[in-house]
Design an enzyme around this catalytic site. Structure first.
Site, PDB file in Angstrom:
ATOM      1  N   SER A  44       0.850  -1.206   0.000  1.00  0.00           N
ATOM      2  CA  SER A  44       0.000   0.000   0.000  1.00  0.00           C
ATOM      3  C   SER A  44       0.880   1.248   0.000  1.00  0.00           C
ATOM      4  O   SER A  44       0.535   2.264  -0.623  1.00  0.00           O
ATOM      5  CB  SER A  44      -0.919   0.004   1.229  1.00  0.00           C
ATOM      6  N   SER A  83      -4.531   2.519   2.955  1.00  0.00           N
ATOM      7  CA  SER A  83      -4.575   1.337   3.830  1.00  0.00           C
ATOM      8  C   SER A  83      -5.830   0.535   3.530  1.00  0.00           C
ATOM      9  O   SER A  83      -6.947   0.995   3.821  1.00  0.00           O
ATOM     10  CB  SER A  83      -4.556   1.764   5.298  1.00  0.00           C
ATOM     11  N   GLY A  84      -5.647  -0.641   2.968  1.00  0.00           N
ATOM     12  CA  GLY A  84      -6.799  -1.484   2.635  1.00  0.00           C
ATOM     13  C   GLY A  84      -7.679  -1.726   3.844  1.00  0.00           C
ATOM     14  O   GLY A  84      -8.895  -1.542   3.806  1.00  0.00           O
ATOM     15  N   THR A  88      -4.076  -0.586  10.077  1.00  0.00           N
ATOM     16  CA  THR A  88      -2.674  -0.976  10.287  1.00  0.00           C
ATOM     17  C   THR A  88      -2.066  -0.194  11.454  1.00  0.00           C
ATOM     18  O   THR A  88      -2.014   1.040  11.435  1.00  0.00           O
ATOM     19  CB  THR A  88      -1.874  -0.768   8.982  1.00  0.00           C
ATOM     20  N   GLU A 145      -4.583  -3.168  -3.781  1.00  0.00           N
ATOM     21  CA  GLU A 145      -3.425  -2.362  -4.188  1.00  0.00           C
ATOM     22  C   GLU A 145      -3.517  -1.963  -5.664  1.00  0.00           C
ATOM     23  O   GLU A 145      -3.315  -0.793  -6.022  1.00  0.00           O
ATOM     24  CB  GLU A 145      -2.142  -3.156  -3.932  1.00  0.00           C
TER      25      GLU A 145
HETATM   26  O1  LIG Z   1      -3.154  -1.837   3.324  1.00  0.00           O
HETATM   27  P1  LIG Z   1      -3.066  -2.169   4.786  1.00  0.00           P
HETATM   28  O2  LIG Z   1      -4.309  -2.807   5.320  1.00  0.00           O
HETATM   29  O3  LIG Z   1      -2.633  -0.990   5.617  1.00  0.00           O
HETATM   30  O4  LIG Z   1      -1.989  -3.278   4.960  1.00  0.00           O
HETATM   31  C1  LIG Z   1      -0.674  -3.167   4.563  1.00  0.00           C
HETATM   32  C2  LIG Z   1      -0.088  -4.532   4.522  1.00  0.00           C
HETATM   33  O5  LIG Z   1      -0.570  -5.183   3.363  1.00  0.00           O
HETATM   34  C3  LIG Z   1       0.499  -5.567   2.539  1.00  0.00           C
HETATM   35  O6  LIG Z   1       0.686  -4.535   1.583  1.00  0.00           O
HETATM   36  C4  LIG Z   1       0.295  -6.924   1.944  1.00  0.00           C
HETATM   37  O7  LIG Z   1      -0.692  -6.986   1.023  1.00  0.00           O
HETATM   38  C5  LIG Z   1       1.671  -5.601   3.434  1.00  0.00           C
HETATM   39  O8  LIG Z   1       2.848  -5.358   2.778  1.00  0.00           O
HETATM   40  C6  LIG Z   1       1.391  -4.596   4.510  1.00  0.00           C
HETATM   41  O9  LIG Z   1       1.908  -5.038   5.687  1.00  0.00           O
END
Ligand SMILES: O=P(O)(O)OC[C@H]1O[C@](O)(CO)[C@@H](O)[C@@H]1O
Length: 178
Positions: A44, A83-84, A88, A145
């Protein structure tokens, strides 16, 4: 199986249900901000870097969180986090700090509600809540992503057309110590 088509089909499925008007709202906050601070974690973070570089090429004052030369965020600035999950843990102190100093917060996420989204000035939700089932071949956050990358590239295209930015003008702002 055509694996490239499989990925493109998945991205289209997600982007077809993404609210494209959020791109203009995001760009408005960037244009109103003093400086824009951008960050994320893992892949991300890599996606957020693509967007940050293009905003620099578009003439904005932009910093990546965590660089040794990145200055303090202050009132009137903007923090954009990709952040998906929107949860985080390493990013949450940045949210707290931005709020404390009176900066605005944009969260680009697959969730409309999360620890980050719930205190954001703008949530750019990529897809809808049910857009990210486990898909073999696009592990972990892959769907989020890549669809976010395309969404943000679309936002930059929107900016280029709206502001009449030129290839030469943008290239002139590109790093010359690269
Ligand atoms: O996008 P998010 O939920 O903050 O998560 C980030 C995490 O996802 C990842 O990008 C894996 O898909 C990791 O590299 C990282 O730790």
């Amino acid at each position: 199986m055509d694996h490239q088509q499989f990925i493109l089909d998945n991205l289209k499925r997600i982007l077809d249900v993404t609210d494209k008007s959020k791109a203009a709202e995001l760009l408005k906050l960037v244009s109103e901000a003093g400086s824009t601070f951008i960050g994320g974690a893992g892949r991300s973070l890599l996606v957020s870097r693509f967007f940050a570089m293009r905003l620099v090429h578009s003439g904005y004052s932009v910093f990546m969180i965590g660089e040794v030369v990145t200055p303090a965020i202050k009132a009137g600035d903007l923090l954009i986090l990709v952040s998906g999950s929107g949860g985080t843990a390493t990013l949450l102190p940045f949210v707290k700090k931005a709020k404390e100093v009176g900066a605005k917060l944009v969260v680009i996420s697959m969730k409309k509600s999360s620890a980050m989204a719930d205190v954001a000035d703008l949530v750019v939700q990529i897809g809808q809540d049910d857009s990210f089932p486990l898909v073999k071949g696009m592990p972990m956050g892959g769907q989020f992503e890549l669809s976010t990358l395309v969404f943000l590239e679309g936002a930059i295209s929107e900016l280029i057309h709206a502001k009449g930015l030129t290839e030469e003008g943008m290239r002139a702002l590109h790093a010359n110590l690269e």
